[in-house]
Design an enzyme around this catalytic site. Structure first.
Site, PDB file in Angstrom:
ATOM      1  N   LYS A  11       0.796  -1.290   0.148  1.00  0.00           N
ATOM      2  CA  LYS A  11      -0.098   0.103   0.196  1.00  0.00           C
ATOM      3  C   LYS A  11       1.024   1.399  -0.266  1.00  0.00           C
ATOM      4  O   LYS A  11       1.539   1.344   0.501  1.00  0.00           O
ATOM      5  CB  LYS A  11      -0.646  -0.355   1.148  1.00  0.00           C
ATOM      6  CG  LYS A  11      -1.693  -1.260   1.531  1.00  0.00           C
ATOM      7  CD  LYS A  11      -2.963  -1.124   3.063  1.00  0.00           C
ATOM      8  CE  LYS A  11      -3.794  -2.057   2.583  1.00  0.00           C
ATOM      9  NZ  LYS A  11      -5.324  -2.060   3.662  1.00  0.00           N
ATOM     10  N   TYR A  51     -13.033  -1.649  -3.818  1.00  0.00           N
ATOM     11  CA  TYR A  51     -13.150  -1.988  -1.954  1.00  0.00           C
ATOM     12  C   TYR A  51     -14.787  -1.962  -1.634  1.00  0.00           C
ATOM     13  O   TYR A  51     -14.914  -1.552  -0.877  1.00  0.00           O
ATOM     14  CB  TYR A  51     -12.048  -0.735  -1.070  1.00  0.00           C
ATOM     15  CG  TYR A  51     -11.246  -1.484  -0.860  1.00  0.00           C
ATOM     16  CD1 TYR A  51     -10.604  -2.355  -0.271  1.00  0.00           C
ATOM     17  CD2 TYR A  51      -9.877  -0.808  -1.255  1.00  0.00           C
ATOM     18  CE1 TYR A  51      -9.122  -2.684   0.417  1.00  0.00           C
ATOM     19  CE2 TYR A  51      -8.361  -0.327  -1.021  1.00  0.00           C
ATOM     20  CZ  TYR A  51      -8.425  -2.076   0.179  1.00  0.00           C
ATOM     21  OH  TYR A  51      -7.609  -2.401   0.027  1.00  0.00           O
ATOM     22  N   PHE A  59     -15.607   3.954   7.388  1.00  0.00           N
ATOM     23  CA  PHE A  59     -14.697   4.244   6.638  1.00  0.00           C
ATOM     24  C   PHE A  59     -13.721   4.034   5.459  1.00  0.00           C
ATOM     25  O   PHE A  59     -12.519   4.061   4.801  1.00  0.00           O
ATOM     26  CB  PHE A  59     -12.491   3.237   7.709  1.00  0.00           C
ATOM     27  CG  PHE A  59     -12.908   2.082   7.215  1.00  0.00           C
ATOM     28  CD1 PHE A  59     -13.435   0.778   6.033  1.00  0.00           C
ATOM     29  CD2 PHE A  59     -14.061   0.977   8.080  1.00  0.00           C
ATOM     30  CE1 PHE A  59     -13.067  -0.212   5.874  1.00  0.00           C
ATOM     31  CE2 PHE A  59     -14.028  -0.451   8.048  1.00  0.00           C
ATOM     32  CZ  PHE A  59     -14.002  -1.070   6.383  1.00  0.00           C
ATOM     33  N   ARG A  87      -2.017 -14.646   5.122  1.00  0.00           N
ATOM     34  CA  ARG A  87      -2.547 -13.535   5.924  1.00  0.00           C
ATOM     35  C   ARG A  87      -2.079 -14.198   7.360  1.00  0.00           C
ATOM     36  O   ARG A  87      -1.733 -12.813   8.099  1.00  0.00           O
ATOM     37  CB  ARG A  87      -4.330 -14.369   5.974  1.00  0.00           C
ATOM     38  CG  ARG A  87      -4.662 -13.431   4.527  1.00  0.00           C
ATOM     39  CD  ARG A  87      -6.448 -13.827   4.577  1.00  0.00           C
ATOM     40  NE  ARG A  87      -6.820 -13.135   5.749  1.00  0.00           N
ATOM     41  CZ  ARG A  87      -7.730 -11.494   5.523  1.00  0.00           C
ATOM     42  NH1 ARG A  87      -7.246 -11.196   4.647  1.00  0.00           N
ATOM     43  NH2 ARG A  87      -8.300 -11.303   6.661  1.00  0.00           N
ATOM     44  N   THR A  93      -5.377  -6.831  11.036  1.00  0.00           N
ATOM     45  CA  THR A  93      -5.993  -5.860  10.087  1.00  0.00           C
ATOM     46  C   THR A  93      -4.729  -4.543  10.324  1.00  0.00           C
ATOM     47  O   THR A  93      -4.771  -3.411  10.602  1.00  0.00           O
ATOM     48  CB  THR A  93      -6.552  -5.654  10.061  1.00  0.00           C
ATOM     49  OG1 THR A  93      -7.277  -6.839   8.874  1.00  0.00           O
ATOM     50  CG2 THR A  93      -7.441  -4.058   8.931  1.00  0.00           C
ATOM     51  N   ARG A 104       3.154  -6.645   8.537  1.00  0.00           N
ATOM     52  CA  ARG A 104       2.191  -5.200   8.939  1.00  0.00           C
ATOM     53  C   ARG A 104       2.739  -4.836  10.590  1.00  0.00           C
ATOM     54  O   ARG A 104       3.277  -3.564  11.060  1.00  0.00           O
ATOM     55  CB  ARG A 104       0.847  -5.950   9.160  1.00  0.00           C
ATOM     56  CG  ARG A 104      -0.105  -5.093   7.774  1.00  0.00           C
ATOM     57  CD  ARG A 104      -1.155  -5.942   7.778  1.00  0.00           C
ATOM     58  NE  ARG A 104      -2.426  -5.970   7.164  1.00  0.00           N
ATOM     59  CZ  ARG A 104      -3.384  -6.365   6.975  1.00  0.00           C
ATOM     60  NH1 ARG A 104      -3.391  -7.274   7.625  1.00  0.00           N
ATOM     61  NH2 ARG A 104      -4.151  -5.855   5.653  1.00  0.00           N
ATOM     62  N   ASN A 114      -2.419   0.667   6.377  1.00  0.00           N
ATOM     63  CA  ASN A 114      -2.076  -0.810   6.861  1.00  0.00           C
ATOM     64  C   ASN A 114      -0.790  -1.774   6.044  1.00  0.00           C
ATOM     65  O   ASN A 114      -0.899  -3.302   6.484  1.00  0.00           O
ATOM     66  CB  ASN A 114      -3.001  -1.876   7.950  1.00  0.00           C
ATOM     67  CG  ASN A 114      -3.821  -2.178   6.696  1.00  0.00           C
ATOM     68  OD1 ASN A 114      -4.266  -2.212   5.579  1.00  0.00           O
ATOM     69  ND2 ASN A 114      -4.512  -3.119   6.819  1.00  0.00           N
ATOM     70  N   HIS A 117      -2.031  -5.241   2.151  1.00  0.00           N
ATOM     71  CA  HIS A 117      -3.099  -5.940   1.731  1.00  0.00           C
ATOM     72  C   HIS A 117      -3.247  -7.315   1.321  1.00  0.00           C
ATOM     73  O   HIS A 117      -2.512  -8.047   0.799  1.00  0.00           O
ATOM     74  CB  HIS A 117      -3.711  -5.416   1.004  1.00  0.00           C
ATOM     75  CG  HIS A 117      -5.224  -6.153   0.145  1.00  0.00           C
ATOM     76  ND1 HIS A 117      -6.770  -6.133   0.940  1.00  0.00           N
ATOM     77  CD2 HIS A 117      -5.610  -7.001  -0.815  1.00  0.00           C
ATOM     78  CE1 HIS A 117      -6.980  -7.270  -0.046  1.00  0.00           C
ATOM     79  NE2 HIS A 117      -7.174  -7.635  -0.823  1.00  0.00           N
ATOM     80  N   GLU A 128      -9.847 -10.799  -7.345  1.00  0.00           N
ATOM     81  CA  GLU A 128      -8.481  -9.220  -6.644  1.00  0.00           C
ATOM     82  C   GLU A 128      -7.766  -9.032  -8.220  1.00  0.00           C
ATOM     83  O   GLU A 128      -6.996  -7.850  -8.500  1.00  0.00           O
ATOM     84  CB  GLU A 128      -8.166  -9.079  -5.637  1.00  0.00           C
ATOM     85  CG  GLU A 128      -9.415  -8.927  -4.870  1.00  0.00           C
ATOM     86  CD  GLU A 128      -8.821  -9.253  -3.074  1.00  0.00           C
ATOM     87  OE1 GLU A 128     -10.130  -8.993  -3.022  1.00  0.00           O
ATOM     88  OE2 GLU A 128      -7.981  -9.207  -2.714  1.00  0.00           O
TER      89      GLU A 128
HETATM   90  P1  CMP Z   1      -7.443  -4.747   3.625  1.00  0.00           P
HETATM   91  O1  CMP Z   1      -7.072  -5.665   4.189  1.00  0.00           O
HETATM   92  O2  CMP Z   1      -6.808  -3.926   2.481  1.00  0.00           O
HETATM   93  O3  CMP Z   1      -9.277  -4.313   3.351  1.00  0.00           O
HETATM   94  C1  CMP Z   1      -9.838  -3.583   4.079  1.00  0.00           C
HETATM   95  C2  CMP Z   1      -9.394  -1.995   4.782  1.00  0.00           C
HETATM   96  O4  CMP Z   1      -9.775  -1.330   4.249  1.00  0.00           O
HETATM   97  C3  CMP Z   1      -8.574  -2.922   5.535  1.00  0.00           C
HETATM   98  O5  CMP Z   1      -7.160  -3.238   4.957  1.00  0.00           O
HETATM   99  C4  CMP Z   1      -8.293  -1.396   6.086  1.00  0.00           C
HETATM  100  O6  CMP Z   1      -7.096  -0.755   5.748  1.00  0.00           O
HETATM  101  C5  CMP Z   1      -9.104  -0.737   5.741  1.00  0.00           C
HETATM  102  N1  CMP Z   1     -10.378  -0.514   6.904  1.00  0.00           N
HETATM  103  C6  CMP Z   1     -10.187  -1.751   7.897  1.00  0.00           C
HETATM  104  N2  CMP Z   1     -10.684  -1.251   9.039  1.00  0.00           N
HETATM  105  C7  CMP Z   1     -10.336  -0.230   8.972  1.00  0.00           C
HETATM  106  C8  CMP Z   1     -11.324   1.042   9.887  1.00  0.00           C
HETATM  107  N3  CMP Z   1     -11.601   0.822  10.893  1.00  0.00           N
HETATM  108  N4  CMP Z   1     -10.845   2.762   9.551  1.00  0.00           N
HETATM  109  C9  CMP Z   1      -9.594   2.641   8.390  1.00  0.00           C
HETATM  110  N5  CMP Z   1      -9.401   1.359   7.795  1.00  0.00           N
HETATM  111  C10 CMP Z   1      -9.792   0.602   8.040  1.00  0.00           C
END
Ligand code: CMP
Length: 139
Positions: A11, A51, A59, A87, A93, A104, A114, A117, A128
């Site tokens: 990212k 997304y 969010f 994962r 996450t 992460r 984070n 992905h 994807e």
């Molecule tokens: P990802 O695994 O790429 O898939 C969805 C993304 O949404 C996740 O990683 C986070 O980066 C983001 N995400 C999930 N929860 C939150 C949150 N509470 N606030 C902001 N971003 C979020």
């Protein structure tokens, strides 16, 4: 859907902070083969489509702003049990909850920024991967 492939994106925060090399080393070191890879920047339309499953989440706007803020590296990875093993390698996450040694834990700044992905199922890995790669490189 076979269970030997997954999809990843490094990212914008991790790219901006110079972590592409270290992250790819972790990925290869964990036994994943890189089948296809591209560095690109998502448009708002791309990010909203990628997304779309999160469209109703509070969010979503922040997520799209962030994912379009700079270049990303997208890749299809191959390994037995790819989705689950990847994962584990990237960690939770929320980086505050990620296990020691995970990507992460090492490189993520926050739950939004984070670092990386990883697909959450074999079906989504296919969707994807196909979103980013053309027929020649297809998942
Ligand atoms: P990802 O695994 O790429 O898939 C969805 C993304 O949404 C996740 O990683 C986070 O980066 C983001 N995400 C999930 N929860 C939150 C949150 N509470 N606030 C902001 N971003 C979020």
């Amino acid at each position: 859907m076979a269970n030997n492939k997954t999809f990843t994106m490094i990212k914008p925060d991790a790219v901006e902070n110079g972590h592409i090399g270290a992250i790819l080393e972790k990925i290869n070191g964990a036994g994943f083969r890189i089948e296809a890879m591209v560095m690109t920047q998502l448009s708002r339309k791309d990010a909203e489509q990628f997304y779309a499953v999160h469209r109703e989440r509070p969010f979503f706007g922040e997520l799209v702003d962030y994912m379009t803020s700079g270049p990303i590296v997208a890749a299809i990875l191959e390994k037995d049990n790819a989705v689950e093993d990847f994962r584990k390698l990237i960690g939770a996450t929320n980086p505050e909850e990620a296990a020691e040694g995970t990507i992460r834990k090492l490189y993520a700044k926050s739950i939004a920024a984070n670092a990386i992905h990883g697909s959450d199922s074999d079906d989504n890995a296919g969707i994807e991967g196909n979103f980013f790669f053309s027929t020649r490189q297809r998942f």
